[in-house]
Design an enzyme around this catalytic site. Structure first.
Site, PDB file in Angstrom:
ATOM      1  N   ASN C  74       4.752  29.990  16.468  1.00 22.76           N
ATOM      2  CA  ASN C  74       5.448  31.021  17.230  1.00 22.76           C
ATOM      3  C   ASN C  74       5.276  32.420  16.656  1.00 22.76           C
ATOM      4  OD1 ASN C  74       6.933  29.456  19.318  1.00 22.76           O
ATOM      5  ND2 ASN C  74       7.481  28.325  17.476  1.00 22.76           N
ATOM      6  N   LYS C 192       6.216  19.036   8.606  1.00 20.29           N
ATOM      7  CA  LYS C 192       6.807  19.506   9.852  1.00 20.29           C
ATOM      8  C   LYS C 192       6.070  18.803  10.981  1.00 20.29           C
ATOM      9  CE  LYS C 192       7.180  23.433  13.011  1.00 20.29           C
ATOM     10  NZ  LYS C 192       6.771  24.824  13.327  1.00 20.29           N
ATOM     11  N   SER C 194       5.727  18.456  14.895  1.00 18.31           N
ATOM     12  CA  SER C 194       6.091  19.059  16.175  1.00 18.31           C
ATOM     13  C   SER C 194       5.699  18.204  17.363  1.00 18.31           C
ATOM     14  CB  SER C 194       5.430  20.436  16.305  1.00 18.31           C
ATOM     15  OG  SER C 194       5.919  21.308  15.322  1.00 18.31           O
ATOM     16  N   GLY C 218       9.920  19.442  14.273  1.00 20.26           N
ATOM     17  CA  GLY C 218       9.240  20.692  14.607  1.00 20.26           C
ATOM     18  C   GLY C 218       9.766  21.351  15.859  1.00 20.26           C
ATOM     19  N   VAL C 235      12.393  22.854  11.956  1.00 17.75           N
ATOM     20  CA  VAL C 235      11.825  24.184  12.140  1.00 17.75           C
ATOM     21  C   VAL C 235      11.768  24.371  13.647  1.00 17.75           C
ATOM     22  CG1 VAL C 235       9.856  25.700  11.723  1.00 17.75           C
ATOM     23  CG2 VAL C 235      10.439  23.917  10.053  1.00 17.75           C
TER      24      VAL C 235
END
Lengths: 323, 323, 323, 323
Positions: C74, C192, C194, C218, C235
């Site tokens: 991001n 992490k 995602s 994630g 996260v």
């Protein structure tokens, strides 16, 4: 450098070729040419409309097709009962001139049911059967399972078998190694490949070159390219609508008139995509109506086109000069 | 900030809830709990082995299952004839105590055939039916087509309908918007979701919260996570093998003993994957043999496991302490 | 039956646990908690807007985050130059209280560049680095290649390394066997993930249970489910917008208040999907504006939302009570 | 029926053609012909090996290529620094005869970086640039974003731009509608399509027929089919190894000797797949060694071939008569 390599390579091929010819004494059934995979017309109450089917067949009989495919994906065969599947094939056989080949789709999920349906189709008058890959347990439909399946079916079949790979519907491509293996079966004559991966099609033709094995393009969108790499015909949904034109494309490819072939091929891509991948059987049936055939409704859960889809379908034909 | 937003949101929900309760006077069938989607035993000649089926059922009847699913994907239903599908359900109903729910898979490709099969299943003794998404023409199986299909089936069905989304087999996920719409149908009670996308499962539960709509996890691999986000049970292939343990996991989740639940869940993932996505029905049937049930052969074209696969399957159970 | 198996299994685990503890004398860096992967604000001319970045950081510093991730997906890191990537990290370190962790994305396509960027990030003040899977040659990024890559990076890195698997962007999932292998590296502290496959997340936690290895969800869409199966934090892009609420969800999960956690989780799914998978970074930045942060424009080729997308984004927040 | 439709269609085309010719006064750069997308040789320490690069270039200069592509996917460009990318192009320009085109890959993720790199490449001596689709945020790389990106780059570029679609690496196909739109840009001369969907390639050529827009096949596996449907050349990894033969295939296609072309095409498919999709750059570099060029190691994380892969690679060449 080039010529030496070629020579060495050719010698090996010639050797194999002789061995092969000795093994296979008789030629397999010649399936080269163009086939529409015919649609199944339904009444408003979703019953098979045999009257309309007959009328379509009368028209198709006059076109230069090699024959018809009955109950390919465009025939909505997964929506027909066992009896309907057989009955439709009988009806087609009754109407179709004997000079035309009738290739009937006989694939089912289980080997057992496919063997039985194949026998039924032969009895109903099919000259050959088209057997789609079983696919529900696609994670386990590896080469071993598929070779087993097709071998059982071909062993039992009274008529020649054509393999059928149609990943858009099955989520599964018949692997090249399985095809190469199966091409050696005396009762397996060829493959209808609807995936459209031209590199794969070329490779299949190359690796089965020592067998009497024939590859048909499964769609008009890549028919010319398929001829270029060695296919011998096509089973093309679009031939239900633009039959004459698809046969003309075949003729130009056979003549080697690539310039004209290319121009015609280009104009067939959008209409072809529209009646297959883009909008499916409902679009095919709609376009048949525009060109003087009976299309009519699909069976549920297939739905009619929306207004937007209908308009876009029209554009896909008209912008290429067909409407 | 947080509490104000929550309050405003809750007010809207309460309002809707009242409206909804007024509309639906009666609760839908309660399907919460654990179900094994039972395997279909075959003889060596690939006939249904009703004797072995009976013996499995006797054993399953003693486990704390809510009921059985007959002819989910693990029952090899696409390989059974129409008559076999009905006959197996009758047999299960005969053996299974009345206190246990019998949910029968009645999905076919056409709406017409599904309606007919659904009626047959109800007549054969099913308490509810599980209806898989039709999938052959998956490119056209959009929300509109699927809502049409399920509405017709649910309208006609004498028993409650459970939606069934199993993308690994069908290549198709029943869209969330279609589920939300169908959740309002009085004869549709829930969903079996085998895709395992936990964000999607949470969203479905959230968006159907005002309906009496129940979500079942379609696999033991994400059963605990599904309970966490609000599922009410599971249809778990692994429950054919480790039925007691899967029910224990349910119990721990219901009790809120997440620590123990997590440890048990972890140890079930590899065995579960092995008998589903990784090696499929043949592995499930093999593992059933190891744990005292009749598994036996699959129908062709499904093949037995290779030696390597068999060994790996054993490791997937033993390394987690189950063998 | 159940308890005996469990006992035997536990004995093995205990044995391994002791061996492991002997091996790793020191605990790895504790990364448990919630992190927003911060956006990079740009001026209208697409330059990094450090002023706006500072103001966002002031606000984030007051929220109960464990720390910040700088240059996750991001942060538009693939659109930043090498210098910009380092400069942004320096700036964040300057503003962020020392009590908060700064995890900096240092992944590049080549191992060499990743090693160099990792050193730079540590020098710029990162407490740990987040290393995305290289992906351009994804057909060759098998376990062997990825283990090689991460081992080289972790060997050379002055700070702990967090693995990063984000298939929506990379088209590649870091394989479980590679993760299990890498979890034993003393300088690799966690992952992490995602992808959101909760079965996989559970399995990873299970198979790394003997290592000091921490898994972070994630995305906020499956945060509660991830906690349920043993994750230690997240996260979450959505934490840039609804930071307090994401931390509240963490708190409820830690407390074991699953009822309230579930309700909150449900309401976060649609807003979360909207700012990630559905509409991406432009939507995240737009939503940040609505909630009092600086979002601003994206760098090209990322485009602003269309009017329709903008309206739908608003609905995804408002229908869940956030706007 | 056929001829009337054709006539009407042709009239429309002629009309448009005139309009178009009036608009574009000057022809675009002619890029027809065969190009190897050259590999970047590295030393054992993974530094660019300019000496070996020079020696390869000396050999390539003698083959009937139209030119070279520098930093296509096979050049490992994502693993090179900005300076290395420019330096390699300068070096190639120094060695390559002026009669040969140098097309340099200048694609980066951001529009800004791509504009800058494009300028740098032109300055370093590139005759044209090849611009890959940005892909990290592939979910948002729709036609609008890609048209914006390529328009900015083409507006700013001192040299003509070739679009580049390579879904195997990017997970993204440049949409047909975007290509049709971009084909009208005076500084965009064509497309390298590595996806290999021959129906799509035919359609692109058809829909850009009124522009001066040239399509290059991105792989030798479908080169003949691409010529058949109207492509004007190819950028073929295999030309690094079997350059003479790929040029011979071009010659046969231009001559219209389809029989011989087909035989040669067939024999190139397996070697081509082996050095691209199947085993990637490491295989390409290995095969280069066998045929007298410098291949050498890849940069990490790309790994050398395993023994099994190496053997299979050899078979893919030898079984087709090349080794």
């Amino acid at each position: 450098m080039f010529s030496v390599r070629a020579l060495k390579y050719r010698r090996n091929v010639t050797f194999l070729w002789k061995r092969t010819n000795a093994k296979n004494m008789t030629r397999k059934l010649n399936i080269s040419g163009i086939y529409p995979p015919i649609a199944t017309p339904f009444t408003e109450r979703e019953e098979v409309d045999y009257q309309k089917l007959d009328e379509n067949l009368q028209k198709y009989s006059k076109l230069p097709f090699k024959g018809l495919v009955v109950q390919g994906s465009n025939g909505e065969y997964p929506y027909l009962t066992v009896n309907e599947r057989l009955e439709v094939v009988k009806r087609v056989r009754d109407i179709l001139p004997n000079s035309k080949l009738l290739i009937a789709g006989s694939g089912c999920e289980s080997t057992k049911a496919t063997v039985q349906m194949t026998g039924g189709m032969a009895h109903a008058g099919a000259d050959a059967v088209l057997v789609v890959t079983p696919c529900f347990y696609r994670g386990r439909m590896n080469s071993k399972a598929l070779i087993h399946h097709y071998t059982k079916v071909a062993d039992a079949s009274p008529v020649p078998v054509v393999l059928y790979s149609v990943p858009a519907n099955t989520g599964l491509e018949l692997p090249v190694d399985a095809i190469v293996c199966l091409s050696q079966h005396p009762n397996i004559v060829g493959l209808k490949d609807s995936g459209g991966d031209i590199t794969r099609i070329g490779l299949i033709i190359h690796k089965t070159r020592l067998e009497d094995f024939q590859v048909l393009a499964g769609s008009a969108g890549f028919l010319m390219a398929a001829y270029a790499v060695g296919a011998v015909g096509g089973v093309c949904a679009l031939a239900n609508v633009l039959g004459e034109e698809v046969c003309e494309l075949e003729r130009l490819c056979m003549l080697g008139d690539w310039e004209k072939a290319r121009e015609l091929q280009h104009r067939l891509i959008e209409p072809n995509t529209a009646v297959t991948r883009k909008y499916g059987v409902a679009a095919l049936k709609q376009a048949m109506e525009w060109f003087g055939f009976h299309g009519g409704a699909t069976r549920s859960p297939l739905q009619p086109l929306s207004q937007t889809e209908l308009q876009q379908l029209h554009v896909d034909f008209s912008s290429n000069g067909w409407l």
